[in-house]
Every structure is written in C-alpha cells, then in structure tokens.
Motif scaffolding. Structure first.
Motif, PDB file in Angstrom:
ATOM      1  N   GLY A   1       0.811  -1.208   0.000  1.00  0.00           N
ATOM      2  CA  GLY A   1       0.000   0.000   0.000  1.00  0.00           C
ATOM      3  C   GLY A   1       0.842   1.254   0.000  1.00  0.00           C
ATOM      4  N   LEU A   2       0.607   2.134  -0.972  1.00  0.00           N
ATOM      5  CA  LEU A   2       1.340   3.384  -1.053  1.00  0.00           C
ATOM      6  C   LEU A   2       0.659   4.468  -0.221  1.00  0.00           C
ATOM      7  N   LEU A   3      -0.641   4.643  -0.401  1.00  0.00           N
ATOM      8  CA  LEU A   3      -1.404   5.617   0.384  1.00  0.00           C
ATOM      9  C   LEU A   3      -2.140   4.932   1.529  1.00  0.00           C
ATOM     10  N   THR A   4      -2.928   3.925   1.185  1.00  0.00           N
ATOM     11  CA  THR A   4      -3.602   3.116   2.199  1.00  0.00           C
ATOM     12  C   THR A   4      -2.766   1.874   2.459  1.00  0.00           C
ATOM     13  N   THR A   5      -2.200   1.769   3.645  1.00  0.00           N
ATOM     14  CA  THR A   5      -1.340   0.631   3.958  1.00  0.00           C
ATOM     15  C   THR A   5      -2.176  -0.539   4.441  1.00  0.00           C
ATOM     16  N   ARG A   6      -1.744  -1.726   4.059  1.00  0.00           N
ATOM     17  CA  ARG A   6      -2.431  -2.956   4.450  1.00  0.00           C
ATOM     18  C   ARG A   6      -1.391  -3.955   4.931  1.00  0.00           C
ATOM     19  N   SER A   7      -1.754  -4.698   5.949  1.00  0.00           N
ATOM     20  CA  SER A   7      -0.872  -5.734   6.480  1.00  0.00           C
ATOM     21  C   SER A   7      -1.726  -6.928   6.855  1.00  0.00           C
ATOM     22  N   LEU A   8      -1.510  -8.054   6.190  1.00  0.00           N
ATOM     23  CA  LEU A   8      -2.260  -9.279   6.453  1.00  0.00           C
ATOM     24  C   LEU A   8      -1.288 -10.344   6.950  1.00  0.00           C
ATOM     25  N   THR A   9      -1.596 -10.928   8.099  1.00  0.00           N
ATOM     26  CA  THR A   9      -0.755 -11.952   8.694  1.00  0.00           C
ATOM     27  C   THR A   9      -1.545 -13.245   8.817  1.00  0.00           C
ATOM     28  N   MET A  10      -0.944 -14.347   8.374  1.00  0.00           N
ATOM     29  CA  MET A  10      -1.575 -15.664   8.426  1.00  0.00           C
ATOM     30  C   MET A  10      -0.621 -16.646   9.095  1.00  0.00           C
ATOM     31  N   GLU A  11      -1.165 -17.563   9.850  1.00  0.00           N
ATOM     32  CA  GLU A  11      -0.356 -18.624  10.419  1.00  0.00           C
ATOM     33  C   GLU A  11       0.027 -19.614   9.328  1.00  0.00           C
ATOM     34  N   THR A  12       1.279 -20.033   9.310  1.00  0.00           N
ATOM     35  CA  THR A  12       1.718 -20.980   8.280  1.00  0.00           C
ATOM     36  C   THR A  12       1.030 -22.329   8.439  1.00  0.00           C
ATOM     37  N   ARG A  13       0.635 -22.682   9.664  1.00  0.00           N
ATOM     38  CA  ARG A  13      -0.030 -23.974   9.839  1.00  0.00           C
ATOM     39  C   ARG A  13      -1.448 -23.957   9.294  1.00  0.00           C
TER      40      ARG A  13
END
Length: 661
Positions: free
Chosen positions: A317-329
């Motif tokens: 995201g350049l203006l609107t930042t996004r961060s999605l985290t998922m468990e590898t399991r």
C-alpha cells in the motif's frame, strides 16, 4: 487508549484511541464536499444572493463535520475491548449494544489497514478473522481504530503469542504480559491475577513502534509495473470510469454536453462514426492504462512478503497501507494465476489457499489471498515454492505464548493413547468422500492422513495418528499436531515433502481436446445463429458485421487448443498439482494433508468419452479444486494415491467381487 477494570475476571477493558473523533470528522469531508457543491448549484439557480449561498455551503460542511465528530465521540465512549488468556472480546453499539467474543485459538488471520487519514493520525484498523461459517454470522471482529503501535503489538500477540509490554505498563490485559513478573520486553509472559495488575498507563513502550521484520520472501521491484496494463480491465475500465464520472457530474448538476462547443463536438462524433469509434477507443484505452498503472502503484507500493516465526505476512500500500498476517499452519497450498494477457507478457500472480481468510470487500481492488502483484512467471513460481516449503516445515517456537492458549505437549506414549481412545470412541464421527461433509472449522478432527487407515470403518477417525514419522494429526481447521508437523501422502520418489516440481505435469487424454474443440464450434454456431435470427427479424445487422463469426472461429479454435495444452496434474512433494484454463489459467498446488473428501463428477458426454472430473474438497480457499477431464481410471487412481485410504474403500476393482446393491 485507557483501561477500565472488568467485573468478571479482573482483566481490564480498553477503549479505542482518543483520536477517533478527529478521524471521523476528516473522513466526513467526502460527504460534506459533494453536499455543499450540490447545494451551491441549487441555490445559485434560484437567484439567491452569493453571500447567502456561501454561508449555506459553509454551514452544510460544518454540520457534516460536527456530526462526524459527535458520532466518533459516541462510538469511542460505547466501545470497549479486552484480550484475555482465552478470548478477544468486544462490546460496542450506540443504540443497540453488542458483545462479541472470539476464542484466541480460532484466530486465523489478522489484517491491519490504515488509509491516508488514519495514517496521518497514527491510527490503524485491525480486523481479526476466524474463518467463514455456513450459519452466515459475522466471524470477523473489527477494532476501528487503534494506535498503530498497539495494532502491531496486538497482531504479533494474537498470531505468535509474543507480548509487547514493558515494565510498569499494562498491555490490553494480563494475558499479554504480567507486569509483576516481566523483566524485559522479551521476557516470558506469565499470567497474573487481578491482584497483580499494573497501574493504568501507556499500553506500550515507545520502542513498540518499531516493527519486527521477518525473512523477506519478496519485495517490490518497480519494473513489475510493466505488467499492470496486461489486464482486460484496461480496455473496459476506461469506458467504465468515464461513464461513472459523467454520472457523478450529472448528480451535482453539471452537464458535459450543455455548452455549444461540447454539442458541436458530440454532433461531429455522431456524424463521423468511423473516426469517432477509434477516438473513443483510444481515449478509453489511455484512461484505462493510466488507471491500471495508478492502481498498481497505490495497491502494491511498499510491497513486502515476509516469513516470521510461525506466520506469513503481506505488507503493501502506497497511500492506504495494508498488512495481512496468516499462520503458516493454516496454509493449504498456493494458486499461480496466469490470465491470458498476463501470460502472453510472461507474468503471473500468486494467491494463497488458507483456512479462515475473509472475502474481499467491495472497495478492495485486490483479493485478500493475493501474495504478490503481477510478477515475472519465474518469480511467481519461486515465491509459490517458498510458501509451500514454509507451510510444510514446522516453525521453531521462538516467541513465548501464554500457557492457557496452548495445550500441553503430549509424550509419544500419551499421544498414542489419546489417538487410540479417540479412534475407538468416535470412529463413525466423520463421513469421508462426501461433498456434504466438508471439514468444519468448529470440530477439529483428523482427515485420514496417510498411514492412519485401517478398515473402511475406521477411515479418518478423529484423532488418528498420521503417517509414520509425522507425530500428531491435522484437525479440520487444518491445525498441525502437537509438534507442528503435518501428515502427507507419499510423494514422488526423490522429492522431499514440501518441494514441489511445477513442470512435467501429466497430460490429459486427447478426448479432452476434442471436447473443447466441439464446445468452441458450438459457441461460434450459436453466435452465427443469433446474428441470423436478428437479421431475419429486424434487418439491423450490417454486412460488415458478418466478419465477426469468421474471425471468432479461428480464435475459438486456438483458445480450445490452448486450453487443452494447459490441462495437467501431478502428485509432487505431498501436494496435488492441477492446472487448467486458457483465458484464466491457474495452477494449484494443494496440500494433500488438507484434503477431506473427493467429489467425482461425470456428465453424459464425459461418460461417452471415458472422462471424469475429480474435485478435492478442503476447508480452505474455494472449498474444492478440480482436476478437469482426466481419464476415468487415471483420475480415480490419482485420488486414491493422493490420500491413501480416503477413497479406496469406495472403489470397486475391475477384477474384484461384484458391486453390492
């Protein structure tokens, strides 16, 4: 963020950030500006004094901004949340009060998002996902909004169990850290009782603002922007954007064709269609091209895919930042998508197949499961291979986790005893191989891992131990065993589990090519018949339009041949690989340990050609992934080898006993 003492368990209730009213007021300008503009035009048409018009417009803007601020204050005062050792709870609602609670062990993903306004105020929105349910209830808990450092600390805590508190500071609840026993930011978290709560204070130290970075799997290269225009939306997006702008202008009272110059231009375009059509197409293409490049820059600017201790994180995201985290399991595989134009340009995109990912919302331009922007094909398969390897490799426990959130690690003897007791007590709990019984996120159980099959009556019994060498079994939500390992089907000799060979997929029978060729001819025939009927009834079809079926025929045949060449399947590294499509080709690598059943389809025409479609059902991603138009014997053998024992008891050998019933 302030805290309030809870009455039930002594765990503090926390409020959202005090800048929420300011954020609401700023976001209200998107409503205030159009309303003031429309009111201004309306009043000017009524010959009202200009000073009065300006005053009315200013009053409208002020009223909307104050309303937004007041709504923010009301929401701030009525919203409370807390994180206990077992649950994340939220109490919210101005007129209708709601109390929502989700178990911490049901958290599947954490999405942190901040638009331009919230970034300027240091805020972020946290969405905690638990997966989708058939009941239709909301399974996503949203905290709108928190301080950005608090949001980052909550993300790490929910998915890795790492505390973010420092001595003398309370963090959400005693579940995150015990102030009485904590000696440093990385000290083990020990649960504290109500009597050991620290005095209210800043929830995090200043150092919490620094985000811990994991292993970088992929980072943005601006040369990838060349793939942005390789989309069908470039050709139609411009026309859609122009039409949308005209509608908005019509709403506020602006008519593009009201002036004499605009009318003359419009009449000239209508009178010269052979010139107007190329001009309109060129303008639409130019608008679509600029829009595609701008959308790529805004959506994928600052892109970084990184692997942390037990999670996979996508930041963009350049203006609107996004961060999605998922468990590898929770990962069940990956999809490499190659739309036709992107494939012709040598590009591809990677999407993850994971348990519990929410669907994209209306205003989101990219799928939530997207792991990469359009990238070179080799880079896409490199990233896909890394993700599969990360999902297949148990991660070391590098972060301390609150004790109540984890079950005690069983010894081999206790694990065997537990598995035997579970298998004997619930052997009829699961019906495998039926599309009506997909794995449910609510009821963890085994899915019939390789090596766990005894008799047909004991296939996939809950709690059954996986294949030799893999301690523990996968639950229905895809969780690993006690050591984080995962059972797999037998892979191709010479390939380690998690190492996928993307090339040399097994081709499908030539009957599949004939089927696609006939479908292409049928489509062209239908187009020709439709044009003929229209000409017979109305006479509206010009002579030049009959070139369309003539051009469509070779194009349809070429796409049919390409679709056949794209068919393929393989078992590799404990994964089922399947590829299909031409205009939208996808290659899926699905973890065989996450397959909970098989759905076998055979239409009337497939039966005459000796073909079937084998669908592997799973609780992740789209729910099922198909091996299209494979030979009957080959398809059934593929399913039987992918998850030994899952389909075998339902197959009848050609030389065996007679079919019963």
């Amino acid at each position: 963020m302030t805290t309030h003492q809870g009455t039930e368990s002594g765990v503090r209730w926390s409020t959202l950030h005090h800048r929420i009213p300011l954020a609401n007021a700023a976001l209200s300008t998107t409503v205030a500006a159009p309303a003031a503009f429309a009111l201004t035009r309306f009043l000017l048409d009524k010959d009202i004094a200009r000073e009065l018009v300006i005053a009315c417009a200013a009053g409208t803007v002020a009223l909307v901004l104050v309303a937004g601020y007041v709504y923010g204050v009301a929401r701030l005062r009525t919203t409370r949340f807390r994180l206990t050792p077992d649950r994340l709870e939220l109490r919210a609602g101005i007129l209708v009060r709601q109390h929502r609670s989700i178990p911490r062990d049901r958290v599947r993903s954490v999405d942190v998002k901040a638009d331009v306004v919230r970034r300027a105020l240091g805020l972020a929105v946290v969405k905690v996902g638990t997966g989708e349910h058939t009941t239709g209830e909301h399974t996503e808990l949203t905290l709108n909004a928190m301080a950005a450092p608090d949001a980052e600390a909550l993300r790490r805590t929910l998915l890795t169990g790492a505390g973010a508190a420092t001595p003398g500071h309370a963090a959400f609840s005693p579940a995150l850290a015990a102030p009485s026993t904590l000696t440093g930011p990385s000290a083990p978290s020990t649960l504290a009782g109500p009597s050991t709560l620290a005095a209210p204070g800043p929830p995090f130290a200043a150092g919490a603002e620094h985000e811990e970075s994991g292993l970088a799997v992929a980072t943005l290269r601006w040369s990838w922007i060349r793939y942005a225009p390789l989309s069908i939306w470039v050709f139609v997006g411009g026309a859609i954007a122009i039409g949308a702008i005209k509608k908005v202008l019509d709403v506020v009272g602006i008519d593009l064709f009201s002036t004499s110059a605009a009318k003359m231009a419009w009449e000239w375009l209508v009178g010269n269609p052979w010139v107007a059509i190329p001009v309109v197409l060129a303008v639409s293409l130019l608008v679509g091209l600029v829009g595609a490049v701008g959308l790529f820059a805004e959506s994928w600017g600052n892109y970084r895919l990184e692997q942390e201790a037990r999670t996979l994180r996508v930041r963009r995201g350049l203006l609107t930042t996004r961060s999605l985290t998922m468990e590898t399991r929770r990962l069940r595989g990956v999809t490499v998508a190659e739309p036709l134009l992107l494939r012709l340009g040598g590009g591809a995109k990677v999407r993850v197949v994971a348990v519990g990912l929410r669907k994209a919302e209306g205003q989101e331009s990219e799928e939530v499961s997207a792991l990469t922007p359009p990238v070179p094909r080799a880079e896409a398969f490199r990233v896909a291979s890394h993700v599969l390897h990360a999902a297949s490799t148990p991660a070391p426990a590098t972060h301390p986790t609150p004790a109540p959130a984890l079950a005690p690690t069983p010894t081999p003897a206790s694990a065997s005893a537990s598995a035997s007791a579970s298998a004997s007590g619930h052997s009829a709990h699961t019906r495998l191989g039926s599309p009506e019984s997909p794995e449910s996120p609510e009821s963890p159980r085994s899915v019939g891992s390789p090596g766990s099959v005894g008799s047909p009556g004991s296939v996939g019994s809950p709690g059954s131990v996986g294949s030799p060498g893999s301690v523990g079994s996968r639950g229905s939500d895809g969780s690993r065993g006690s050591d984080g390992s995962r059972g797999h089907a037998a892979s191709v000799p010479g390939e380690a589990v998690g190492e996928v060979g993307w090339g040399q997929l097994a081709p499908h029978p030539r009957a599949a090519r004939g089927r696609r060729t006939r479908q292409a001819l049928l489509m062209v025939a239908v187009l020709t018949a439709a044009m003929g009927i229209t000409e017979w009834l109305t006479g509206w079809i010009p002579l030049a339009a009959w070139a369309l079926p003539a051009l469509a025929l070779p194009a349809a045949l070429a796409l049919a041949a390409d679709a056949y060449r794209g068919l393929g399947h393989r078992l590799s590294g404990g994964h089922l690989l399947t590829r299909a499509g031409s205009a939208g080709r996808t290659t899926v690598a699905l973890d065989t340990g996450g397959i909970v059943g098989w759905r076998i389809r055979q239409s009337f025409f497939q039966r005459r050609l000796g073909l079937i479609t084998v669908a592997a059902t799973t609780a992740a991603g789209d729910g099922h992934y198909d091996v299209l138009d494979v030979g009957t014997t080959e398809g059934l053998d593929l399913a039987a080898r992918a998850v030994p024992g899952l389909l075998g008891p339902f197959l009848v050998q050609s030389t065996g006993t007679r079919r019963q019933g």
